[in-house]
Design a protein around this motif. Sequence first.
Motif, PDB file in Angstrom:
ATOM      1  N   CYS A 261      -2.108   8.931   6.009  1.00  0.00           N
ATOM      2  CA  CYS A 261      -2.612  10.308   5.925  1.00  0.00           C
ATOM      3  C   CYS A 261      -3.809  10.513   6.845  1.00  0.00           C
ATOM      4  O   CYS A 261      -3.906  11.537   7.522  1.00  0.00           O
ATOM      5  CB  CYS A 261      -2.978  10.654   4.487  1.00  0.00           C
ATOM      6  N   ASN A 262      -4.719   9.545   6.875  1.00  0.00           N
ATOM      7  CA  ASN A 262      -5.887   9.669   7.746  1.00  0.00           C
ATOM      8  C   ASN A 262      -5.501   9.662   9.220  1.00  0.00           C
ATOM      9  O   ASN A 262      -6.042  10.417  10.022  1.00  0.00           O
ATOM     10  CB  ASN A 262      -6.894   8.554   7.455  1.00  0.00           C
ATOM     11  N   PHE A 263      -4.539   8.810   9.584  1.00  0.00           N
ATOM     12  CA  PHE A 263      -4.124   8.719  10.980  1.00  0.00           C
ATOM     13  C   PHE A 263      -3.449  10.000  11.447  1.00  0.00           C
ATOM     14  O   PHE A 263      -3.678  10.467  12.560  1.00  0.00           O
ATOM     15  CB  PHE A 263      -3.182   7.521  11.177  1.00  0.00           C
TER      16      PHE A 263
ATOM     17  N   SER B  25      -4.135   8.626 -10.014  1.00  0.00           N
ATOM     18  CA  SER B  25      -5.390   7.873 -10.064  1.00  0.00           C
ATOM     19  C   SER B  25      -5.159   6.391 -10.368  1.00  0.00           C
ATOM     20  O   SER B  25      -5.993   5.558 -10.027  1.00  0.00           O
ATOM     21  CB  SER B  25      -6.325   8.480 -11.104  1.00  0.00           C
ATOM     22  N   ASP B  26      -4.025   6.050 -10.981  1.00  0.00           N
ATOM     23  CA  ASP B  26      -3.741   4.656 -11.321  1.00  0.00           C
ATOM     24  C   ASP B  26      -2.702   4.021 -10.385  1.00  0.00           C
ATOM     25  O   ASP B  26      -1.974   3.125 -10.782  1.00  0.00           O
ATOM     26  CB  ASP B  26      -3.298   4.544 -12.783  1.00  0.00           C
ATOM     27  N   ILE B  27      -2.694   4.467  -9.139  1.00  0.00           N
ATOM     28  CA  ILE B  27      -1.776   3.905  -8.144  1.00  0.00           C
ATOM     29  C   ILE B  27      -2.252   2.502  -7.768  1.00  0.00           C
ATOM     30  O   ILE B  27      -3.444   2.194  -7.850  1.00  0.00           O
ATOM     31  CB  ILE B  27      -1.716   4.836  -6.909  1.00  0.00           C
ATOM     32  N   GLY B  28      -1.323   1.658  -7.367  1.00  0.00           N
ATOM     33  CA  GLY B  28      -1.675   0.294  -6.964  1.00  0.00           C
ATOM     34  C   GLY B  28      -2.503   0.284  -5.692  1.00  0.00           C
ATOM     35  O   GLY B  28      -2.354   1.164  -4.840  1.00  0.00           O
ATOM     36  N   PRO B  29      -3.364  -0.712  -5.516  1.00  0.00           N
ATOM     37  CA  PRO B  29      -4.266  -0.725  -4.358  1.00  0.00           C
ATOM     38  C   PRO B  29      -3.550  -0.827  -3.011  1.00  0.00           C
ATOM     39  O   PRO B  29      -3.985  -0.215  -2.038  1.00  0.00           O
ATOM     40  CB  PRO B  29      -5.159  -1.940  -4.604  1.00  0.00           C
TER      41      PRO B  29
ATOM     42  N   LYS C 208      -3.719   2.139  -0.231  1.00  0.00           N
ATOM     43  CA  LYS C 208      -4.245   1.890   1.109  1.00  0.00           C
ATOM     44  C   LYS C 208      -3.242   2.314   2.176  1.00  0.00           C
ATOM     45  O   LYS C 208      -3.612   2.971   3.150  1.00  0.00           O
ATOM     46  CB  LYS C 208      -4.597   0.415   1.284  1.00  0.00           C
ATOM     47  N   LYS C 209      -1.966   1.971   1.976  1.00  0.00           N
ATOM     48  CA  LYS C 209      -0.951   2.315   2.964  1.00  0.00           C
ATOM     49  C   LYS C 209      -0.833   3.833   3.130  1.00  0.00           C
ATOM     50  O   LYS C 209      -0.840   4.353   4.253  1.00  0.00           O
ATOM     51  CB  LYS C 209       0.405   1.740   2.550  1.00  0.00           C
ATOM     52  N   LEU C 210      -0.767   4.556   2.014  1.00  0.00           N
ATOM     53  CA  LEU C 210      -0.614   6.008   2.087  1.00  0.00           C
ATOM     54  C   LEU C 210      -1.887   6.683   2.610  1.00  0.00           C
ATOM     55  O   LEU C 210      -1.813   7.626   3.404  1.00  0.00           O
ATOM     56  CB  LEU C 210      -0.226   6.574   0.721  1.00  0.00           C
TER      57      LEU C 210
ATOM     58  N   PRO D 239      -3.979  15.973   4.560  1.00  0.00           N
ATOM     59  CA  PRO D 239      -4.902  15.889   3.425  1.00  0.00           C
ATOM     60  C   PRO D 239      -4.291  15.095   2.274  1.00  0.00           C
ATOM     61  O   PRO D 239      -3.091  15.214   1.996  1.00  0.00           O
ATOM     62  CB  PRO D 239      -5.134  17.342   3.022  1.00  0.00           C
ATOM     63  N   VAL D 240      -5.119  14.312   1.617  1.00  0.00           N
ATOM     64  CA  VAL D 240      -4.672  13.518   0.474  1.00  0.00           C
ATOM     65  C   VAL D 240      -5.652  13.758  -0.668  1.00  0.00           C
ATOM     66  O   VAL D 240      -6.855  13.847  -0.449  1.00  0.00           O
ATOM     67  CB  VAL D 240      -4.549  12.019   0.843  1.00  0.00           C
ATOM     68  N   VAL D 241      -5.106  13.909  -1.886  1.00  0.00           N
ATOM     69  CA  VAL D 241      -5.923  14.188  -3.052  1.00  0.00           C
ATOM     70  C   VAL D 241      -5.533  13.223  -4.164  1.00  0.00           C
ATOM     71  O   VAL D 241      -4.344  13.016  -4.424  1.00  0.00           O
ATOM     72  CB  VAL D 241      -5.717  15.645  -3.538  1.00  0.00           C
TER      73      VAL D 241
END
Length: 100
Positions: free
Chosen positions: A55-57, A41-45, A49-51, A61-63
């Motif tokens: 994942c979306n492309f 939850s505290d990952i850098g912005p 965004k990159k990950l 699934p990403v959680v």
Amino acid sequence: MKNSYLNLIGLAYRARKCSLGEELIIKDIQNQRAKLVLLASDIGPQTKKKLMDKCNFYNVPVVIVDDREALSNAIGKSQRVAVGILDAGFATKIRSLLGN
């Protein structure tokens, strides 16, 4: 309930069904080996965004899970903000424990 998915992540890591590190996770997403990506939850912005975009492309699934300390403790490594799960069975069970 919260600890059960962290225990499962640790088990997947010991079974060598995880990828760690931004570049390795991206490579596994592109090769369609990653079945699930867990982000702290505290990952850098920028990293988030990159990950998330990868994942979306590639329809992986990403959680968003607990903070980096909990995720790092689950696998026994320090300062890990992302974990790629490479096994479909582990990915399905972790998603069911997280309610996704």
